[in-house]
Scaffold this motif. Structure first.
Motif, PDB file in Angstrom:
ATOM      1  N   ASP A  70      -0.824   6.773  29.488  1.00 19.35           N
ATOM      2  CA  ASP A  70      -0.656   6.243  30.842  1.00 19.35           C
ATOM      3  C   ASP A  70      -1.888   6.516  31.699  1.00 19.35           C
ATOM      4  OD1 ASP A  70       1.830   5.307  30.157  1.00 19.35           O
ATOM      5  OD2 ASP A  70       2.916   6.999  31.066  1.00 19.35           O
ATOM      6  N   SER A  71      -2.505   7.678  31.505  1.00 20.63           N
ATOM      7  CA  SER A  71      -3.697   8.003  32.305  1.00 20.63           C
ATOM      8  C   SER A  71      -4.849   7.065  31.954  1.00 20.63           C
ATOM      9  CB  SER A  71      -4.113   9.458  32.094  1.00 20.63           C
ATOM     10  OG  SER A  71      -4.700   9.644  30.809  1.00 20.63           O
ATOM     11  N   LYS A  73      -4.475   3.987  30.865  1.00 15.87           N
ATOM     12  CA  LYS A  73      -4.116   2.666  31.378  1.00 15.87           C
ATOM     13  C   LYS A  73      -4.448   2.561  32.856  1.00 15.87           C
ATOM     14  CE  LYS A  73      -0.347   1.707  28.169  1.00 15.87           C
ATOM     15  NZ  LYS A  73       1.107   1.558  28.032  1.00 15.87           N
ATOM     16  N   LYS A  74      -4.253   3.656  33.610  1.00 13.15           N
ATOM     17  CA  LYS A  74      -4.549   3.651  35.042  1.00 13.15           C
ATOM     18  C   LYS A  74      -6.035   3.519  35.291  1.00 13.15           C
ATOM     19  CE  LYS A  74      -0.554   6.387  36.334  1.00 13.15           C
ATOM     20  NZ  LYS A  74      -0.081   7.705  36.755  1.00 13.15           N
ATOM     21  N   GLU A  75      -6.835   4.053  34.395  1.00 10.23           N
ATOM     22  CA  GLU A  75      -8.287   3.988  34.558  1.00 10.23           C
ATOM     23  C   GLU A  75      -8.824   2.580  34.358  1.00 10.23           C
ATOM     24  OE1 GLU A  75     -10.178   6.861  32.042  1.00 10.23           O
ATOM     25  OE2 GLU A  75      -9.052   8.510  32.897  1.00 10.23           O
TER      26      GLU A  75
END
Length: 154
Positions: A70-71, A73-75
């Motif tokens: 998820d981290s 994907k946020k980037e």
């Protein structure tokens, strides 16, 4: 040439395959200790988020948990692309203009049909008027003949 997949001291894949050259002196490929020729893929052939090489099992294992995925994907933030935006707007404008042109053509065609119908109606009216004029002239002639005939007989 042979493609190899290097990993760091923690056995995590570095992220970029390297071509390994054939050593003509030994007749073999000189594989570094921190690399393998096994691609970092899961058992089903899918790629991995954070592959780690298990030397004992001679296979890659996934070490990324959902929070790590998820981290990443946020980037991944897509920046607006002005060229794509401009092409999109031009495409919309072109579609709108094409629709307006088609509507104008349909309007012109409808006016053409209406004009043709009016011309036909006028020609029919002229034909009726001409026919009535001929009939009226024939009647006047008969009236004149009758009046003239009455005058000459009396």
């Amino acid at each position: 040439m042979k493609l190899i997949f290097p990993y760091g001291s923690d056995n995590i894949y570095i992220g970029k395959p390297v071509e390994l050259s054939f050593d003509p002196e030994t007749g073999e490929y000189d594989m570094p200790d921190n690399a393998t020729d096994i691609p970092p893929l899961s058992a089903d052939g899918a790629g991995m988020w954070r592959p780690k090489f298990d030397k004992e099992k001679n296979t890659w294992i996934e070490t990324a948990d959902q929070e790590y995925k998820d981290s990443l994907k946020k980037e991944i933030v897509t920046e607006p692309d002005p060229v794509k935006d401009q092409l999109y707007r031009i495409g919309q404008q072109l579609s709108a203009e094409e629709l307006a042109r088609k509507q104008a053509e349909e309007g012109q065609q409808a006016l053409g049909v209406q004009l043709t119908n009016e011309i036909l109606a006028r020609k029919q009216a002229e034909a009726v008027n001409m026919s009535m004029g001929e009939q009226l002239a024939a009647l006047k002639l008969k009236v004149l003949e009758l009046e003239g005939g009455m005058t000459s007989e009396s």
